[in-house]
Design a protein around this motif. Structure first.
Motif, PDB file in Angstrom:
ATOM      1  N   VAL A 142       0.837  -1.197   0.000  1.00  0.00           N
ATOM      2  CA  VAL A 142       0.000   0.000   0.000  1.00  0.00           C
ATOM      3  C   VAL A 142       0.874   1.249   0.000  1.00  0.00           C
ATOM      4  CG1 VAL A 142      -1.697   1.329   1.316  1.00  0.00           C
ATOM      5  CG2 VAL A 142      -1.943  -1.156   1.111  1.00  0.00           C
ATOM      6  N   GLY A 143       0.491   2.195  -0.857  1.00  0.00           N
ATOM      7  CA  GLY A 143       1.252   3.432  -0.983  1.00  0.00           C
ATOM      8  C   GLY A 143       2.218   3.427  -2.151  1.00  0.00           C
ATOM      9  N   ARG A 144       2.428   2.250  -2.763  1.00  0.00           N
ATOM     10  CA  ARG A 144       3.354   2.170  -3.889  1.00  0.00           C
ATOM     11  C   ARG A 144       2.736   2.803  -5.130  1.00  0.00           C
ATOM     12  NH1 ARG A 144       6.700  -3.174  -5.741  1.00  0.00           N
ATOM     13  NH2 ARG A 144       7.412  -2.911  -3.583  1.00  0.00           N
ATOM     14  N   ASP A 145       3.583   3.465  -5.922  1.00  0.00           N
ATOM     15  CA  ASP A 145       3.129   4.127  -7.139  1.00  0.00           C
ATOM     16  C   ASP A 145       2.897   3.122  -8.261  1.00  0.00           C
ATOM     17  OD1 ASP A 145       2.873   6.945  -8.524  1.00  0.00           O
ATOM     18  OD2 ASP A 145       4.061   5.723  -9.894  1.00  0.00           O
ATOM     19  N   LEU A 146       2.033   3.487  -9.186  1.00  0.00           N
ATOM     20  CA  LEU A 146       1.684   2.634 -10.317  1.00  0.00           C
ATOM     21  C   LEU A 146       2.921   2.198 -11.112  1.00  0.00           C
ATOM     22  CD1 LEU A 146      -1.053   1.666 -11.674  1.00  0.00           C
ATOM     23  CD2 LEU A 146      -0.718   3.529 -13.289  1.00  0.00           C
ATOM     24  N   GLN A 147       3.905   3.071 -11.181  1.00  0.00           N
ATOM     25  CA  GLN A 147       5.118   2.767 -11.942  1.00  0.00           C
ATOM     26  C   GLN A 147       5.919   1.623 -11.322  1.00  0.00           C
ATOM     27  OE1 GLN A 147       5.916   4.188 -14.840  1.00  0.00           O
ATOM     28  NE2 GLN A 147       4.050   5.425 -14.775  1.00  0.00           N
ATOM     29  N   GLY A 148       5.622   1.287 -10.068  1.00  0.00           N
ATOM     30  CA  GLY A 148       6.346   0.222  -9.395  1.00  0.00           C
ATOM     31  C   GLY A 148       5.822  -1.161  -9.709  1.00  0.00           C
ATOM     32  N   PHE A 149       4.805  -1.231 -10.580  1.00  0.00           N
ATOM     33  CA  PHE A 149       4.225  -2.513 -10.967  1.00  0.00           C
ATOM     34  C   PHE A 149       4.514  -2.785 -12.441  1.00  0.00           C
ATOM     35  CE2 PHE A 149       1.895  -0.838  -7.371  1.00  0.00           C
ATOM     36  CZ  PHE A 149       1.791  -1.927  -6.527  1.00  0.00           C
ATOM     37  N   SER A 150       3.989  -3.866 -12.961  1.00  0.00           N
ATOM     38  CA  SER A 150       4.283  -4.227 -14.347  1.00  0.00           C
ATOM     39  C   SER A 150       3.655  -3.223 -15.309  1.00  0.00           C
ATOM     40  CB  SER A 150       3.761  -5.641 -14.654  1.00  0.00           C
ATOM     41  OG  SER A 150       2.346  -5.650 -14.709  1.00  0.00           O
ATOM     42  N   TYR A 151       4.111  -3.285 -16.558  1.00  0.00           N
ATOM     43  CA  TYR A 151       3.666  -2.342 -17.585  1.00  0.00           C
ATOM     44  C   TYR A 151       2.158  -2.424 -17.814  1.00  0.00           C
ATOM     45  CZ  TYR A 151       3.064  -0.253 -22.216  1.00  0.00           C
ATOM     46  OH  TYR A 151       2.625   0.503 -23.280  1.00  0.00           O
ATOM     47  N   ALA A 152       1.558  -3.587 -17.566  1.00  0.00           N
ATOM     48  CA  ALA A 152       0.119  -3.751 -17.795  1.00  0.00           C
ATOM     49  C   ALA A 152      -0.699  -2.767 -16.977  1.00  0.00           C
ATOM     50  CB  ALA A 152      -0.301  -5.183 -17.469  1.00  0.00           C
ATOM     51  N   PHE A 153      -0.247  -2.431 -15.773  1.00  0.00           N
ATOM     52  CA  PHE A 153      -0.974  -1.473 -14.926  1.00  0.00           C
ATOM     53  C   PHE A 153      -0.972  -0.084 -15.570  1.00  0.00           C
ATOM     54  CE2 PHE A 153      -0.014  -4.916 -12.106  1.00  0.00           C
ATOM     55  CZ  PHE A 153      -1.034  -4.940 -11.169  1.00  0.00           C
ATOM     56  N   THR A 154       0.162   0.307 -16.115  1.00  0.00           N
ATOM     57  CA  THR A 154       0.247   1.597 -16.804  1.00  0.00           C
ATOM     58  C   THR A 154      -0.588   1.584 -18.072  1.00  0.00           C
ATOM     59  OG1 THR A 154       2.481   1.952 -15.939  1.00  0.00           O
ATOM     60  CG2 THR A 154       1.832   3.271 -17.841  1.00  0.00           C
ATOM     61  N   LEU A 155      -0.571   0.455 -18.793  1.00  0.00           N
ATOM     62  CA  LEU A 155      -1.366   0.333 -20.012  1.00  0.00           C
ATOM     63  C   LEU A 155      -2.847   0.482 -19.715  1.00  0.00           C
ATOM     64  CD1 LEU A 155      -1.306  -0.276 -23.056  1.00  0.00           C
ATOM     65  CD2 LEU A 155      -1.490  -2.702 -22.494  1.00  0.00           C
ATOM     66  N   SER A 156      -3.296  -0.070 -18.594  1.00  0.00           N
ATOM     67  CA  SER A 156      -4.692   0.063 -18.195  1.00  0.00           C
ATOM     68  C   SER A 156      -5.070   1.532 -18.019  1.00  0.00           C
ATOM     69  CB  SER A 156      -4.939  -0.707 -16.888  1.00  0.00           C
ATOM     70  OG  SER A 156      -6.245  -0.500 -16.419  1.00  0.00           O
ATOM     71  N   LYS A 157      -4.155   2.311 -17.454  1.00  0.00           N
ATOM     72  CA  LYS A 157      -4.396   3.749 -17.272  1.00  0.00           C
ATOM     73  C   LYS A 157      -4.473   4.459 -18.615  1.00  0.00           C
ATOM     74  CE  LYS A 157      -2.251   7.946 -15.417  1.00  0.00           C
ATOM     75  NZ  LYS A 157      -1.117   8.509 -14.637  1.00  0.00           N
ATOM     76  N   VAL A 158      -3.621   4.055 -19.547  1.00  0.00           N
ATOM     77  CA  VAL A 158      -3.536   4.736 -20.842  1.00  0.00           C
ATOM     78  C   VAL A 158      -4.753   4.435 -21.721  1.00  0.00           C
ATOM     79  CG1 VAL A 158      -2.225   4.904 -22.993  1.00  0.00           C
ATOM     80  CG2 VAL A 158      -1.028   4.844 -20.798  1.00  0.00           C
ATOM     81  N   VAL A 159      -5.107   3.152 -21.848  1.00  0.00           N
ATOM     82  CA  VAL A 159      -6.183   2.778 -22.775  1.00  0.00           C
ATOM     83  C   VAL A 159      -7.567   2.898 -22.147  1.00  0.00           C
ATOM     84  CG1 VAL A 159      -4.650   1.230 -24.023  1.00  0.00           C
ATOM     85  CG2 VAL A 159      -6.078   0.311 -22.192  1.00  0.00           C
ATOM     86  N   LYS A 160      -7.626   2.935 -20.796  1.00  0.00           N
ATOM     87  CA  LYS A 160      -8.893   3.104 -20.065  1.00  0.00           C
ATOM     88  C   LYS A 160      -9.910   2.011 -20.399  1.00  0.00           C
ATOM     89  CE  LYS A 160      -8.530   8.173 -19.757  1.00  0.00           C
ATOM     90  NZ  LYS A 160      -7.416   8.366 -20.696  1.00  0.00           N
ATOM     91  N   GLU A 161      -9.421   0.787 -20.519  1.00  0.00           N
ATOM     92  CA  GLU A 161     -10.307  -0.352 -20.699  1.00  0.00           C
ATOM     93  C   GLU A 161      -9.651  -1.589 -20.103  1.00  0.00           C
ATOM     94  OE1 GLU A 161     -10.200  -2.132 -24.902  1.00  0.00           O
ATOM     95  OE2 GLU A 161      -9.820   0.006 -25.258  1.00  0.00           O
ATOM     96  N   LEU A 162     -10.447  -2.645 -19.989  1.00  0.00           N
ATOM     97  CA  LEU A 162      -9.972  -3.865 -19.336  1.00  0.00           C
ATOM     98  C   LEU A 162      -8.690  -4.382 -19.965  1.00  0.00           C
ATOM     99  CD1 LEU A 162     -10.405  -6.344 -17.406  1.00  0.00           C
ATOM    100  CD2 LEU A 162     -11.689  -7.381 -19.301  1.00  0.00           C
ATOM    101  N   ILE A 163      -7.732  -4.719 -19.100  1.00  0.00           N
ATOM    102  CA  ILE A 163      -6.501  -5.384 -19.529  1.00  0.00           C
ATOM    103  C   ILE A 163      -6.476  -6.760 -18.873  1.00  0.00           C
ATOM    104  CG2 ILE A 163      -3.978  -5.382 -19.441  1.00  0.00           C
ATOM    105  CD1 ILE A 163      -4.962  -3.166 -21.156  1.00  0.00           C
TER     106      ILE A 163
END
Length: 264
Positions: free
Chosen positions: A111-132
């Motif tokens: 808890v508290g970790r930034d999105l960038q600290g996870f795999s690229y799929a998490f960032t992709l979910s933010k970018v495309v705004k749809e289910l990954i």
């Protein structure tokens, strides 16, 4: 002699031509059958991954209703979900920050970790705004090192990204639900694979035989939103040994008939 040679040449040409036509027709019929099966399985996989197994969507919708009012509601909402054997963990991101990670005894420290600290799929979910849907994958941050399929559902309000919900399901459970082993029972080898969105590499998810060549297989492509592919081909080839024997017998009988007619 010249007449006999000419007759034999015509018979040979007729037999070879007929054999080629029969061969092509047999292969065409098998490929058409494979295309129909592929259509069914592709629709089934899309329905299951986008709907039946996507518990993250309902949680993302609930997050919009609560309007970011803490995470107690999330803990209550996911309690029945975590009680299911196939669910490994469920996380809630508020914007780019992991706000709640359950079960807390295994993942509370994230808890508290930034999105960038996870795999690229998490960032992709933010970018495309749809289910990954990503998997099978083992996250570096997972202390249990579990192999899972990730369902990442962004929380979107008015076209703006507000966060996301991540639900991890056991690899074996997801593959079991896809029922690809039924293809083997129908006499097909199969390969389910996807294109890794970050580097374009081919990632095989499951296959009947890793050494099998699927370059001549029938292939279906769908998007989640990265490219997924399902390739299938008959285990005994597009032109099976039984078909070869049947065609050889048919050509032999046809040749004998033509020879008999020529003699008459």
């Amino acid at each position: 002699m010249l007449l006999a040679a000419g007759a034999l040449a015509l018979i040979l040409a007729a037999v070879i031509g007929s054999g080629a036509l029969l061969h092509n027709e047999m292969v065409r019929i098998r490929r058409n059958a494979a295309e129909n099966i592929l259509f069914y399985y592709t629709e089934k996989i899309m329905l299951q991954l986008n709907g039946t197994m996507n518990d993250a969507d309902a949680l993302a919708q609930a997050a919009l209703v609560t309007g970011g009012g803490g995470t107690d509601w999330f803990s209550r909402a996911v309690a029945p979900l975590l009680a299911r054997e196939e669910v490994r963990y469920v996380w809630l991101f508020d914007g780019d920050t992991l706000a709640c990670a359950l079960p807390a005894e295994g993942y509370g420290g994230l808890v508290g970790r930034d999105l960038q600290g996870f795999s690229y799929a998490f960032t992709l979910s933010k970018v495309v705004k749809e289910l990954i849907v990503e998997g099978p994958v083992t996250l570096d941050c997972d202390p249990a090192r579990q192999e899972v399929f990730l369902f990442l559902q962004p929380i979107v309000e008015g076209g703006a990204y507000r966060g996301q919900v991540a639900v991890a399901l056991d690899r074996g459970y997801v593959l079991g639900q896809l029922s690809l082993t039924e293809l083997s029972a129908q006499g097909y080898d199969y390969e389910l694979w996807r294109v890794e969105p970050q580097n374009g590499a081919k990632e095989v998810i499951v296959t009947t035989d890793p050494s099998e060549d699927f370059s001549q297989a029938e292939k279906s492509t769908f998007y989640l939103p990265s490219q997924w592919n399902l390739s299938i081909q008959p285990a005994d080839g597009w032109f099976s040994p039984a078909q070869k024997a049947g065609l050889a017998l048919a050509c032999t009988l046809f040749a004998c008939l033509l020879l008999a007619l020529a003699c008459l």
